[in-house]
Design an enzyme around this catalytic site. Structure first.
Site, PDB file in Angstrom:
ATOM      1  N   PHE A 176       0.835  -1.203   0.000  1.00 16.16           N
ATOM      2  CA  PHE A 176       0.000   0.000   0.000  1.00 16.16           C
ATOM      3  C   PHE A 176       0.865   1.246   0.000  1.00 16.16           C
ATOM      4  O   PHE A 176       2.051   1.217   0.348  1.00 16.16           O
ATOM      5  CB  PHE A 176      -0.943   0.006   1.217  1.00 16.16           C
ATOM      6  CG  PHE A 176      -0.228   0.064   2.546  1.00 16.16           C
ATOM      7  CD1 PHE A 176       0.028   1.271   3.174  1.00 16.16           C
ATOM      8  CD2 PHE A 176       0.201  -1.103   3.178  1.00 16.16           C
ATOM      9  CE1 PHE A 176       0.686   1.329   4.394  1.00 16.16           C
ATOM     10  CE2 PHE A 176       0.846  -1.064   4.402  1.00 16.16           C
ATOM     11  CZ  PHE A 176       1.093   0.156   5.007  1.00 16.16           C
ATOM     12  N   CYS A 177       0.253   2.361  -0.423  1.00 16.31           N
ATOM     13  CA  CYS A 177       0.917   3.665  -0.406  1.00 16.31           C
ATOM     14  C   CYS A 177      -0.169   4.730  -0.262  1.00 16.31           C
ATOM     15  O   CYS A 177      -1.337   4.404  -0.038  1.00 16.31           O
ATOM     16  CB  CYS A 177       1.749   3.879  -1.674  1.00 16.31           C
ATOM     17  SG  CYS A 177       0.794   3.782  -3.196  1.00 16.31           S
ATOM     18  N   THR A 178       0.177   5.986  -0.388  1.00 14.47           N
ATOM     19  CA  THR A 178      -0.776   7.060  -0.099  1.00 14.47           C
ATOM     20  C   THR A 178      -1.979   7.052  -1.038  1.00 14.47           C
ATOM     21  O   THR A 178      -3.120   6.996  -0.607  1.00 14.47           O
ATOM     22  CB  THR A 178      -0.076   8.429  -0.162  1.00 14.47           C
ATOM     23  OG1 THR A 178       1.070   8.412   0.674  1.00 14.47           O
ATOM     24  CG2 THR A 178      -1.020   9.531   0.311  1.00 14.47           C
ATOM     25  N   GLY A 180      -1.890   5.208  -4.290  1.00 13.17           N
ATOM     26  CA  GLY A 180      -1.901   4.053  -5.177  1.00 13.17           C
ATOM     27  C   GLY A 180      -0.807   4.007  -6.218  1.00 13.17           C
ATOM     28  O   GLY A 180      -0.489   2.939  -6.741  1.00 13.17           O
ATOM     29  N   ILE A 205      -4.132   4.594   0.729  1.00 18.16           N
ATOM     30  CA  ILE A 205      -4.568   4.933   2.083  1.00 18.16           C
ATOM     31  C   ILE A 205      -5.686   5.976   2.048  1.00 18.16           C
ATOM     32  O   ILE A 205      -6.620   5.932   2.856  1.00 18.16           O
ATOM     33  CB  ILE A 205      -3.379   5.470   2.911  1.00 18.16           C
ATOM     34  CG1 ILE A 205      -2.257   4.428   2.969  1.00 18.16           C
ATOM     35  CG2 ILE A 205      -3.820   5.852   4.321  1.00 18.16           C
ATOM     36  CD1 ILE A 205      -0.919   5.014   3.386  1.00 18.16           C
TER      37      ILE A 205
END
Length: 266
Positions: A176-178, A180, A205
């Site tokens: 996951f990341c901020t 995508g 996120i």
């Protein structure tokens, strides 16, 4: 209230330089500020403005080649979170330094926010936070592995060094990341390394905090954002983090800076 749009699209621009001036002119005319990155592999950025001006800019971006399905996450800010508008030309819209990786051709399996908790709670899943160390410092998912990278460019070498330990006894990798975009590249990279069971949080996120009720959330802390808001929390509300006056990294109330060790008030 100011609307904020985090966006990206992997596509093929034959001449990204030709897109720069028209986009900048449109943003400035619409009263939109922030940063857009253009490269041969697509577009990435976060921009903000009044709803009407922002929609005009997004409509123009969606009209670019391959951008009809532009990925956009919306949030809001009480005031403009950017000082000016920048449209920059880059080699990559998110720098990994792996020229053979093409998310337009191959990425991992998307997982909707509603299904994310079940995936990362599965003991056969290793969960990896693909963000930088200063972002992870103020919030991440429970049980996630922190690569402790200073930049996304370090991620491939980190994975190759730790692959055996990470995948020991695990069948799935969830990343996951901020918003995508880094997961598009990181899952594409893992697939190029022969890892098939690769998943990533659709919308990042930001979409998880927007859609998953706080009572059901496995998110701990706040989510760093690259603008003057510093961080956001559940429901995409304004976070409590501030910028360390010693080094400029995010700091939560009552905590010393994780980056330089300066006390909260420093």
């Amino acid at each position: 209230m100011i609307s904020v749009a985090a966006l990206y699209q992997f596509t093929r621009f034959d001449d990204p330089a030709a897109l720069r001036a028209p986009l900048l002119e449109l943003c400035e005319a619409a009263g939109v500020k922030g940063t857009l990155l253009l490269a041969r592999e697509g577009i990435n950025g976060t921009i903000a403005g009044e709803a009407e001006g922002l929609e005009a800019v997004l409509a123009a971006i969606r009209a670019l080649p391959g951008c009809a399905a532009l990925d956009v996450k919306f949030s809001s800010a009480p005031e403009m979170p950017f000082g000016r508008m920048k449209v920059r030309l880059k080699r990559e819209i998110v720098t990994m330094g792996e020229p053979d990786i093409d998310p337009a051709l191959s990425v991992g399996h998307y997982v909707d926010p509603a299904d994310w908790n079940a995936l990362i709670a599965d003991p056969e899943t290793v969960v990896i936070d693909t963000r930088n160390d200063y972002e992870v410092a103020i919030g991440t998912f429970a049980g996630a592995t922190d690569p402790q990278t200073a930049s996304f460019r370090e991620f491939p070498a980190w994975f190759r060094r730790n692959r055996e330990e990470l995948l020991s006894g695990k069948k799935k990798v969830a990343m996951f990341c901020t918003g995508g975009i880094r997961c598009e590249k990181s899952t594409s990279f893992l697939r190029s390394e022969g890892v098939e069971e690769v998943y990533h949080l659709k919308g990042g996120i930001l979409k998880y905090l927007e859609e998953v009720p706080e009572a059901d959330s496995l998110w701990q802390g706040e989510c760093f954002v690259f603008d003057e808001r510093v961080s956001i929390t559940h429901g995409l509300g304004q976070g409590t983090a501030t910028m360390c006056r010693a080094c400029g990294r995010a700091v939560l109330p009552g905590e010393d800076c994780a980056a330089c060790g300066a006390p909260e008030a420093a």
